[in-house]
Design a protein around this motif. Structure first.
Motif, mmCIF file in Angstrom:
data_model
loop_
_atom_site.group_PDB
_atom_site.id
_atom_site.type_symbol
_atom_site.label_atom_id
_atom_site.label_comp_id
_atom_site.label_asym_id
_atom_site.label_seq_id
_atom_site.Cartn_x
_atom_site.Cartn_y
_atom_site.Cartn_z
ATOM 1 N N ALA A 26 0.817 -1.213 0.000
ATOM 2 C CA ALA A 26 0.000 0.000 0.000
ATOM 3 C C ALA A 26 0.854 1.267 0.000
ATOM 4 O O ALA A 26 0.507 2.257 -0.653
ATOM 5 C CB ALA A 26 -0.953 -0.016 1.197
ATOM 6 N N ARG A 80 0.402 4.385 -2.438
ATOM 7 C CA ARG A 80 0.025 5.717 -1.925
ATOM 8 C C ARG A 80 0.990 6.784 -2.444
ATOM 9 O O ARG A 80 0.583 7.885 -2.798
ATOM 10 C CB ARG A 80 -0.001 5.704 -0.389
ATOM 11 C CG ARG A 80 -1.188 4.926 0.157
ATOM 12 C CD ARG A 80 -1.172 4.790 1.680
ATOM 13 N NE ARG A 80 -2.220 3.852 2.077
ATOM 14 C CZ ARG A 80 -2.075 2.881 2.988
ATOM 15 N NH1 ARG A 80 -0.936 2.737 3.645
ATOM 16 N NH2 ARG A 80 -3.089 2.069 3.259
ATOM 17 N N ARG A 119 0.193 7.359 -6.084
ATOM 18 C CA ARG A 119 -1.052 8.133 -6.212
ATOM 19 C C ARG A 119 -0.820 9.605 -5.916
ATOM 20 O O ARG A 119 -1.394 10.498 -6.565
ATOM 21 C CB ARG A 119 -2.099 7.551 -5.248
ATOM 22 C CG ARG A 119 -3.499 8.091 -5.453
ATOM 23 C CD ARG A 119 -4.407 7.637 -4.325
ATOM 24 N NE ARG A 119 -3.824 7.972 -3.041
ATOM 25 C CZ ARG A 119 -4.283 7.536 -1.866
ATOM 26 N NH1 ARG A 119 -5.329 6.736 -1.824
ATOM 27 N NH2 ARG A 119 -3.682 7.895 -0.739
ATOM 28 N N THR A 151 -3.609 3.459 -9.540
ATOM 29 C CA THR A 151 -3.057 2.433 -8.649
ATOM 30 C C THR A 151 -3.858 1.139 -8.687
ATOM 31 O O THR A 151 -5.089 1.153 -8.695
ATOM 32 C CB THR A 151 -3.037 2.948 -7.194
ATOM 33 O OG1 THR A 151 -4.340 3.425 -6.850
ATOM 34 C CG2 THR A 151 -2.031 4.078 -7.030
ATOM 35 N N TYR A 158 -3.849 -2.504 -6.566
ATOM 36 C CA TYR A 158 -3.317 -3.257 -5.426
ATOM 37 C C TYR A 158 -3.506 -4.744 -5.701
ATOM 38 O O TYR A 158 -4.617 -5.197 -5.966
ATOM 39 C CB TYR A 158 -4.066 -2.836 -4.159
ATOM 40 C CG TYR A 158 -3.623 -3.521 -2.887
ATOM 41 C CD1 TYR A 158 -2.281 -3.577 -2.526
ATOM 42 C CD2 TYR A 158 -4.564 -4.095 -2.030
ATOM 43 C CE1 TYR A 158 -1.893 -4.193 -1.346
ATOM 44 C CE2 TYR A 158 -4.178 -4.706 -0.845
ATOM 45 C CZ TYR A 158 -2.834 -4.760 -0.516
ATOM 46 O OH TYR A 158 -2.449 -5.362 0.655
ATOM 47 N N TYR A 172 -5.856 -1.691 4.308
ATOM 48 C CA TYR A 172 -6.035 -0.535 3.420
ATOM 49 C C TYR A 172 -7.504 -0.165 3.456
ATOM 50 O O TYR A 172 -8.350 -0.948 3.904
ATOM 51 C CB TYR A 172 -5.553 -0.826 1.998
ATOM 52 C CG TYR A 172 -6.392 -1.815 1.255
ATOM 53 C CD1 TYR A 172 -6.240 -3.181 1.456
ATOM 54 C CD2 TYR A 172 -7.372 -1.391 0.352
ATOM 55 C CE1 TYR A 172 -7.027 -4.099 0.795
ATOM 56 C CE2 TYR A 172 -8.160 -2.312 -0.319
ATOM 57 C CZ TYR A 172 -7.982 -3.656 -0.088
ATOM 58 O OH TYR A 172 -8.765 -4.572 -0.739
ATOM 59 N N GLU A 216 -9.530 3.162 -1.756
ATOM 60 C CA GLU A 216 -8.327 3.995 -1.752
ATOM 61 C C GLU A 216 -7.504 3.778 -3.031
ATOM 62 O O GLU A 216 -6.795 4.686 -3.470
ATOM 63 C CB GLU A 216 -7.556 3.707 -0.443
ATOM 64 C CG GLU A 216 -6.114 3.509 -0.500
ATOM 65 C CD GLU A 216 -5.470 3.369 0.894
ATOM 66 O OE1 GLU A 216 -4.698 4.271 1.210
ATOM 67 O OE2 GLU A 216 -5.692 2.384 1.639
ATOM 68 N N PHE A 217 -7.611 2.619 -3.644
ATOM 69 C CA PHE A 217 -6.897 2.349 -4.901
ATOM 70 C C PHE A 217 -7.905 2.206 -6.041
ATOM 71 O O PHE A 217 -9.066 1.877 -5.818
ATOM 72 C CB PHE A 217 -6.039 1.091 -4.757
ATOM 73 C CG PHE A 217 -5.123 1.159 -3.570
ATOM 74 C CD1 PHE A 217 -4.227 2.221 -3.431
ATOM 75 C CD2 PHE A 217 -5.180 0.211 -2.553
ATOM 76 C CE1 PHE A 217 -3.400 2.324 -2.316
ATOM 77 C CE2 PHE A 217 -4.361 0.300 -1.436
ATOM 78 C CZ PHE A 217 -3.470 1.356 -1.317
#
Lengths: 247, 247
Positions: free
Chosen positions: B189, B193, B196, B202, B204, B220, B224-225
């Motif tokens: 992650a 991050r 990003r 991104t 994952y 995570y 977020e991705f």
């Protein structure tokens, strides 16, 4: 079968690309013929290609002399394209069409032996580009022409153009090799002479059709390069009888 | 099938390598078992691998903080190897054998889906490494593990280690892309991050066995991705339903 002792330490081969691996002139002529047909033009694309490539050295010289900051080859090609379009009376291309024509340098056909010869060489050696083309341009050529490289090395990584010694030194350092463990392969004597000055081994592969059928071959001195090969298959054959010493 | 609009501009995929593409821990355990047999040792190579990898971050931190000038990963690995040999009571290796053990990082096996998944992704996208490993190390891994890359990008080219933004920016520039045309793929992650933050997309791809069977998965935040995939085949499937817009 004579073993060339100079080559027994070679681990990696670095290749000039324009003219050595790909036929830039024939490719531009073929794309130009399609443009003639699409736009009703009658441009002589052999002359156009020669004129465009003729600006290659002078445009890089402006970077080499520091008159321009580091400028990638796409931009230099584009700067030389614009006056050529005027000179050849090509005035109907949109901005997008001009940009696409400039990217013909990303769509160059290989010489007939290039892909198979590289694959054979790659079985024994690390094979890398070492061209004045940018990394992204070389990636596009490799994908277009079906060339398998272990890594893409470029003048861009040294922010200097061949024959600046920094380009060869950067390649040797990134390959984590000693200079004499790297064999520079090129169709151009000046490229090889600059590589040799930094300590690389050299293989001259003349490409007699690079500038079309009427250009005399480039002069060089017998024995000045470690190896002279007719094409990449011949290069692989000659290196096959030069086994690396064990260990 | 939902199209992920964030990904429709993606042209190139950049991959973290250690842990994401190759199984460093399992590879060291397998090589270590051979060394145990050859030397009559009874070293716990899982513990050894974890301890060696445990020095990875701290050793790069010394470069990141400027306590060391730019130092390549082979040298950092070697510096952390020497005290480990003492700690694990491995005192019979010659200098050459120690150097060879250090090069285990050049001989890492891929995860089972890596080579086939990359080949499938490469049909549609430029695929490149983006690792803290040096260029030469990444070339060796690719050849050893049978991985096909379009180009080898490395922290070495920025002379900075991930997650320094310079590493991602250098990669984007060399690919001649906008940041959102590049998709960073990693099992970590923190790497994603940092990518990003520079504007990359991104993906994952958790590798639950990277640290062995007993490590809890990395936390995570949902969303977020741009994408979460089970492995590289799943990544290819998910990107297949995200066709690039024409042109």
């Amino acid at each position: 079968m004579t073993i060339n002792v100079a080559l027994t330490q070679v681990k990696a081969l670095t290749f000039d690309v324009f003219g050595t691996v790909v036929d830039w002139r024939g490719s531009i002529i073929r794309e130009g013929a399609r443009l003639n047909a699409a736009k009703g033009l009658s441009v002589d694309w052999a002359r156009f290609a020669d004129a465009w490539r003729g600006e290659y050295g002078p445009s890089m010289d402006r970077v080499r002399r520091g008159e321009l900051p580091w400028t990638g080859l796409d931009t230099l090609h584009r700067q030389s394209l614009e006056p050529l379009l005027v000179a050849f009376g090509i005035d109907m291309l949109t901005e997008n069409e001009q940009a696409d024509l400039n990217r013909v340098w990303h769509r160059l056909d290989p010489w007939p032996d290039s892909a198979a010869g590289l694959a054979r060489l790659r079985a024994r050696f690390i094979v890398a580009t070492l061209s004045n083309g940018s990394v992204a341009l070389l990636v596009d050529i490799a994908r277009f022409a079906g060339l398998g490289w272990d890594c893409i090395l470029s003048a861009e990584l040294a922010r200097a153009y061949k024959p600046d010694p920094a380009v060869y030194r950067t390649a040797v350092a990134l390959l984590d090799c000693a200079p004499d463990e790297v064999l520079m392969v090129a169709a151009h004597a000046a490229d090889l002479r600059a590589a040799r000055a930094v300590g690389l081994r050299t293989a001259y592969v003349p490409r007699p059709l690079e500038w079309g059928p009427d250009r005399a071959p480039e002069p060089y001195t017998e024995g000045e390069f470690d190896l002279v090969a007719a094409d990449f298959r011949d290069l692989a054959r000659q290196l096959d009888i030069n086994p690396r010493w064990p260990g």
